[in-house]
Design an enzyme around this catalytic site. Structure first.
Site, short mmCIF file in Angstrom:
data_model
loop_
_atom_site.label_atom_id
_atom_site.label_comp_id
_atom_site.label_asym_id
_atom_site.label_seq_id
_atom_site.Cartn_x
_atom_site.Cartn_y
_atom_site.Cartn_z
N ARG A 51 0.85 -1.20 0.00
CA ARG A 51 0.00 0.00 0.00
C ARG A 51 0.88 1.24 0.00
O ARG A 51 0.59 2.24 -0.65
CB ARG A 51 -0.97 0.02 1.20
N TYR A 103 -15.62 17.21 -16.48
CA TYR A 103 -15.87 15.78 -16.53
C TYR A 103 -16.97 15.42 -15.51
O TYR A 103 -16.92 15.85 -14.36
CB TYR A 103 -14.58 15.02 -16.22
N LYS A 200 -7.22 6.43 -19.86
CA LYS A 200 -7.51 6.92 -21.20
C LYS A 200 -6.26 6.86 -22.09
O LYS A 200 -5.75 5.78 -22.33
CB LYS A 200 -8.10 8.34 -21.11
C1 LIG Z 1 -12.20 9.36 -17.28
C2 LIG Z 1 -11.87 10.70 -16.75
C3 LIG Z 1 -11.68 10.92 -15.38
C4 LIG Z 1 -11.87 9.81 -14.35
O1 LIG Z 1 -10.94 8.80 -14.47
P1 LIG Z 1 -11.24 7.25 -14.09
O2 LIG Z 1 -9.95 6.60 -14.44
O3 LIG Z 1 -12.39 6.81 -14.93
O4 LIG Z 1 -11.56 7.22 -12.64
C5 LIG Z 1 -11.34 12.19 -14.97
N1 LIG Z 1 -11.19 13.20 -15.84
C6 LIG Z 1 -11.38 13.03 -17.17
C7 LIG Z 1 -11.22 14.20 -18.07
C8 LIG Z 1 -11.72 11.78 -17.67
O5 LIG Z 1 -11.92 11.64 -18.98
#
Ligand SMILES: *Cc1c(COP(=O)(O)O)cnc(C)c1O
Length: 386
Positions: A51, A103, A200
């Protein structure tokens, strides 16, 4: 070799990385272990409990430091866990100024979780930096921005906002998910904190949920390390491995995402079934000049409204697309399509949504790295339906 002198593409491959100490493995091994043996109480080889830290996570964090030109990084279980950690730097009563085109998950976390702990959020349009200055009080501690924003691809000037936050002694945090460090590096533009949904573009293969925060300041980093180990939303070793594997092709993927998106944006603009196209590469985009100055290219996301712009037509189009899978998320090698009003922004009230332009007909594309001709055939078929 002085790693800081490497150019971006070389940093993506080599930055912060060394062959593993145990056997010289070139790819960072997956240290799937919760704990590490000690020779005597407190005597360890740099790791004690996963952790707190884990060598696979460290390898990913070092790569993130390199490509964002930062000094410290923490990898979290998700992007929202990374945002959550940043917000925990604040105390009850503190105020945050947030970009209004945000977001959906961040909006939910701020308004439904942190408002209950008496953190106050002001959502403002940041086209005019004076809008930020108007909201600053003695309680303001943090400015939170995204650029490009989701899904309308508004671009704000990080450098200009950083001047305001510095002058007023506030922290500036940038959600750099949509741009990725290939397109812009906010720390170099004056931001204090960079946050990523690594799920992403950085991972890039739609196979992992992971988040990260990168900073330069040691005091902020120490606080974040403490929050990370105390609240425990860490990235696991397997996910860290996947993210690191994906990261190493970020530059080649982003280049193709941008090329394909450029072609598709022009195709959509010239299509008489399309009413409006949001893409910062057009000279007519209200923030085109900032985008050109601040970003290396214009990114892989495009939003558009079909003629008439109604809910049912938008739903029909996203259902008909085949190569563009209908799914939340973005930034993977495969093209995806989303309908913000019912999907990513479903948790934002309709009036709030429409105030910023997220109308019922809006469709968002995450353009993948397939052959662009095939993507256009797919779009052409779907648009014929309306
Ligand atoms: C997807 C996304 C998040 C959140 O991320 P997760 O990995 O899904 O928790 C935050 N900001 C933006 C711009 C995103 O596209």
């Amino acid at each position: 070799m002085d790693e800081n002198k490497l150019k971006f593409n070389s940093k993506v491959i080599h930055g912060g990385q060394q062959p593993d100490k145990a056997y010289g493995a070139v790819a960072a091994p997956i240290y799937q272990t919760s704990t590490f043996a000690q020779s005597s109480p407190g005597q360890n080889q740099g790791y004690e409990y996963s952790r707190v830290s884990n060598p696979t996570r460290t390898a990913l964090e070092n790569a993130l430091i390199s490509i964002e030109d930062g000094t410290f990084a923490m990898a979290f279980a998700s992007g929202v866990a990374a945002i959550d950690a940043v917000l925990r730097l604040l105390n009850a009563g503190d105020e945050v100024i947030v970009i209004n085109d945000l977001y959906g998950g961040s909006y939910r976390l701020f308004t439904k979780v942190f408002e209950r702990y008496n953190i106050v959020f002001h959502f403002v349009s940041m086209d005019e930096v004076s809008n930020i200055e108007k909201c600053i009080s003695s309680k303001t501690k943090l400015v939170w921005i995204e650029t490009p924003t989701n899904p309308l691809l508004t671009i704000v000037d990080i450098k200009m906002i950083a001047q305001i936050t510095k002058k007023n002694n506030l922290l500036l945090a940038v959600d750099n998910t949509f741009a990725s460090p290939y397109l812009q590096q906010p720390l170099n533009l004056g931001a204090d904190i960079v946050m990523h949904s690594v799920s992403k573009y950085i991972s890039g293969h739609s196979d992992v949920i992971l988040g990260a925060v990168i900073v330069n300041d040691k005091e902020i980093a120490d606080k974040l390390f403490f929050i990370q180990k105390s609240t425990g939303a860490i990235a696991g070793p397997m996910d860290s491995f996947l993210a690191l594997r994906g990261l190493k092709t970020l530059h080649v993927r982003m280049q193709r995402h941008c090329e394909n998106a450029t072609t598709i944006a022009h195709y959509l603009r010239n299509n008489d079934k399309v009413e409006k196209v949001y893409w910062p590469g057009f000279e007519s985009h209200p923030n085109h000049k900032i985008a050109k100055k601040q970003m290396r290219d214009f990114g892989g996301v495009i939003s558009f409204v079909p003629k008439g712009g109604n809910y049912n037509d938008a739903v029909k189009i996203v259902e008909t697309l085949k190569l563009f899978a209908l799914a939340d998320s973005l930034g993977g090698v495969e093209s995806l399509v989303g309908h913000p009003a019912s999907m990513s922004h479903g948790s934002i009230p309709k009036e709030e949504r429409e105030k910023v332009g997220i109308v019922d007909g809006l469709i968002r594309l995450s353009v993948g790295i397939e052959d662009v001709e095939d993507l256009i055939v797919d779009l052409d078929k779907a648009l014929k339906i309306v």
